[in-house]
Design a protein around this motif. Structure first.
Motif, PDB file in Angstrom:
ATOM      1  N   UNK A  47      -8.056   3.811  -6.226  1.00 30.42           N
ATOM      2  CA  UNK A  47      -7.025   4.678  -5.339  1.00 30.42           C
ATOM      3  C   UNK A  47      -7.309   4.606  -3.953  1.00 30.42           C
ATOM      4  N   UNK A  48      -8.721   4.003  -3.703  1.00 29.37           N
ATOM      5  CA  UNK A  48      -9.420   3.952  -2.261  1.00 29.37           C
ATOM      6  C   UNK A  48      -8.325   2.938  -1.542  1.00 29.37           C
ATOM      7  N   UNK A  49      -7.986   3.183  -0.250  1.00 28.20           N
ATOM      8  CA  UNK A  49      -7.190   2.333   0.591  1.00 28.20           C
ATOM      9  C   UNK A  49      -7.971   0.925   0.844  1.00 28.20           C
ATOM     10  N   UNK A  50      -9.281   0.939   0.542  1.00 24.66           N
ATOM     11  CA  UNK A  50      -9.859  -0.444   0.438  1.00 24.66           C
ATOM     12  C   UNK A  50      -9.390  -1.505  -0.659  1.00 24.66           C
ATOM     13  N   UNK A  51      -9.083  -0.716  -1.873  1.00 23.59           N
ATOM     14  CA  UNK A  51      -8.824  -1.466  -2.853  1.00 23.59           C
ATOM     15  C   UNK A  51      -7.222  -2.041  -2.497  1.00 23.59           C
ATOM     16  N   UNK A  52      -6.595  -1.506  -1.575  1.00 20.32           N
ATOM     17  CA  UNK A  52      -5.063  -2.107  -1.306  1.00 20.32           C
ATOM     18  C   UNK A  52      -5.505  -3.480  -0.539  1.00 20.32           C
ATOM     19  N   UNK A  53      -6.688  -3.373   0.384  1.00 24.03           N
ATOM     20  CA  UNK A  53      -7.071  -4.517   1.107  1.00 24.03           C
ATOM     21  C   UNK A  53      -7.514  -5.606   0.092  1.00 24.03           C
ATOM     22  N   UNK A  54      -8.289  -5.152  -1.006  1.00 22.00           N
ATOM     23  CA  UNK A  54      -8.773  -5.962  -1.635  1.00 22.00           C
ATOM     24  C   UNK A  54      -7.458  -6.960  -2.653  1.00 22.00           C
ATOM     25  N   UNK A  55      -6.525  -5.993  -3.155  1.00 22.09           N
ATOM     26  CA  UNK A  55      -5.354  -6.487  -3.522  1.00 22.09           C
ATOM     27  C   UNK A  55      -4.365  -7.460  -2.537  1.00 22.09           C
ATOM     28  N   UNK A  56      -4.343  -7.019  -1.468  1.00 18.00           N
ATOM     29  CA  UNK A  56      -3.769  -7.973  -0.349  1.00 18.00           C
ATOM     30  C   UNK A  56      -4.386  -9.346  -0.405  1.00 18.00           C
ATOM     31  N   UNK A  57      -5.880  -9.342  -0.127  1.00 16.25           N
ATOM     32  CA  UNK A  57      -6.525 -10.638  -0.069  1.00 16.25           C
ATOM     33  C   UNK A  57      -6.263 -11.395  -1.248  1.00 16.25           C
ATOM     34  N   UNK A  58      -6.231 -10.682  -2.407  1.00 14.06           N
ATOM     35  CA  UNK A  58      -6.292 -11.563  -3.681  1.00 14.06           C
ATOM     36  C   UNK A  58      -4.722 -12.335  -3.748  1.00 14.06           C
ATOM     37  N   UNK A  59      -3.795 -11.629  -3.133  1.00  9.94           N
ATOM     38  CA  UNK A  59      -2.550 -12.307  -3.151  1.00  9.94           C
ATOM     39  C   UNK A  59      -2.496 -13.328  -2.043  1.00  9.94           C
ATOM     40  N   UNK A  60      -3.172 -13.422  -1.016  1.00  6.75           N
ATOM     41  CA  UNK A  60      -3.512 -14.329  -0.049  1.00  6.75           C
ATOM     42  C   UNK A  60      -4.012 -15.572  -0.729  1.00  6.75           C
ATOM     43  N   UNK A  61      -5.040 -15.293  -1.423  1.00  7.75           N
ATOM     44  CA  UNK A  61      -5.735 -16.450  -2.145  1.00  7.75           C
ATOM     45  C   UNK A  61      -4.821 -17.018  -3.257  1.00  7.75           C
ATOM     46  N   UNK A  62      -3.886 -16.378  -3.648  1.00 12.00           N
ATOM     47  CA  UNK A  62      -3.005 -16.953  -4.806  1.00 12.00           C
ATOM     48  C   UNK A  62      -2.047 -17.777  -4.203  1.00 12.00           C
ATOM     49  N   UNK A  63      -1.681 -17.500  -3.037  1.00  9.16           N
ATOM     50  CA  UNK A  63      -0.676 -18.208  -2.455  1.00  9.16           C
ATOM     51  C   UNK A  63      -1.417 -19.506  -1.606  1.00  9.16           C
ATOM     52  N   UNK A  64      -2.420 -19.180  -1.045  1.00  8.90           N
ATOM     53  CA  UNK A  64      -3.215 -20.046  -0.192  1.00  8.90           C
ATOM     54  C   UNK A  64      -4.702 -20.148  -0.883  1.00  8.90           C
ATOM     55  N   UNK A  65      -4.820 -20.898  -1.815  1.00  9.03           N
ATOM     56  CA  UNK A  65      -6.161 -20.967  -2.457  1.00  9.03           C
ATOM     57  C   UNK A  65      -7.218 -21.565  -1.420  1.00  9.03           C
ATOM     58  N   UNK A  66      -7.045 -22.400  -0.748  1.00  6.97           N
ATOM     59  CA  UNK A  66      -7.700 -23.019   0.385  1.00  6.97           C
ATOM     60  C   UNK A  66      -8.338 -22.162   1.513  1.00  6.97           C
ATOM     61  N   UNK A  67      -8.038 -20.871   1.447  1.00 10.53           N
ATOM     62  CA  UNK A  67      -8.723 -19.788   2.482  1.00 10.53           C
ATOM     63  C   UNK A  67      -9.993 -19.720   1.955  1.00 10.53           C
ATOM     64  N   UNK A  68     -10.872 -19.701   2.859  1.00 15.54           N
ATOM     65  CA  UNK A  68     -12.245 -19.343   2.651  1.00 15.54           C
ATOM     66  C   UNK A  68     -13.051 -18.135   3.493  1.00 15.54           C
ATOM     67  N   UNK A  69     -12.254 -17.729   4.384  1.00 16.97           N
ATOM     68  CA  UNK A  69     -12.819 -16.327   5.281  1.00 16.97           C
ATOM     69  C   UNK A  69     -11.914 -15.512   5.573  1.00 16.97           C
ATOM     70  N   UNK A  70     -12.164 -14.412   6.070  1.00 14.54           N
ATOM     71  CA  UNK A  70     -11.416 -13.356   6.785  1.00 14.54           C
ATOM     72  C   UNK A  70     -12.066 -12.789   7.860  1.00 14.54           C
ATOM     73  N   UNK A  71     -11.114 -12.932   9.180  1.00 15.22           N
ATOM     74  CA  UNK A  71     -11.527 -12.488  10.349  1.00 15.22           C
ATOM     75  C   UNK A  71     -11.186 -11.004  10.433  1.00 15.22           C
ATOM     76  N   UNK A  72     -12.084 -10.156  10.859  1.00 10.66           N
ATOM     77  CA  UNK A  72     -11.699  -8.790  11.281  1.00 10.66           C
ATOM     78  C   UNK A  72     -11.754  -8.454  12.703  1.00 10.66           C
ATOM     79  N   UNK A  73     -11.190  -7.384  13.060  1.00 10.57           N
ATOM     80  CA  UNK A  73     -11.636  -6.908  14.579  1.00 10.57           C
ATOM     81  C   UNK A  73     -12.548  -5.849  14.646  1.00 10.57           C
ATOM     82  N   UNK A  74     -13.413  -5.610  13.380  1.00 11.15           N
ATOM     83  CA  UNK A  74     -14.330  -4.686  13.584  1.00 11.15           C
ATOM     84  C   UNK A  74     -15.470  -4.972  14.670  1.00 11.15           C
ATOM     85  N   UNK A  75     -15.182  -3.735  15.709  1.00 10.98           N
ATOM     86  CA  UNK A  75     -16.247  -4.151  16.996  1.00 10.98           C
ATOM     87  C   UNK A  75     -17.486  -3.187  16.821  1.00 10.98           C
ATOM     88  N   UNK A  76     -17.128  -1.772  16.813  1.00 12.28           N
ATOM     89  CA  UNK A  76     -18.363  -0.866  16.629  1.00 12.28           C
ATOM     90  C   UNK A  76     -18.311   0.127  15.195  1.00 12.28           C
TER      91      UNK A  76
END
Length: 101
Positions: A47-76
């Motif tokens: 139920x945590x929002x991070x699990x939503x991100x996890x599921x989104x990334x799983x979908x990305x990998x399903x559609x694009x199995x060649x993806x190997x990295x995630x870039x984020x804008x976390x600064x501080x």
């Protein structure tokens, strides 16, 4: 704007245009979760929002199995960075946070 400890939704309406200009696919989903685990080091929490991100990334990998990295804008925000890293680790992806401090 989304009420989130981890994700920012300001200017989300321009993301589609950015993807089109870059010529890259855009995969989106709605967020229903909330920040349940607010500790600095995230642990899998149903139920945590991070699990939503996890599921989104799983979908990305399903559609694009060649993806190997995630870039984020976390600064501080260690809070944001560690949550992206937690999802990446579970999916064997590399977390890229080039702007981090």
């Amino acid at each position: 704007e989304l009420d989130s400890f981890c994700f920012q939704s300001a200017a989300h309406n321009v993301v589609e245009g950015v993807a089109a200009c870059l010529g890259v696919p855009l995969i989106r989903r709605t967020w229903d979760g909330r920040s349940i685990d607010q500790s600095l080091n995230y642990t899998v929490t149903e139920g945590d929002e991070v699990e939503e991100l996890y599921e989104l990334l799983r979908e990305v990998l399903r559609r694009h199995p060649d993806v190997t990295a995630v870039s984020s804008g976390a600064i501080l925000s260690t809070y944001q960075r560690t949550r992206v890293e937690a999802c990446c680790q579970r999916l064997q992806l590399t977390s890229l946070a080039y702007l981090w401090q």
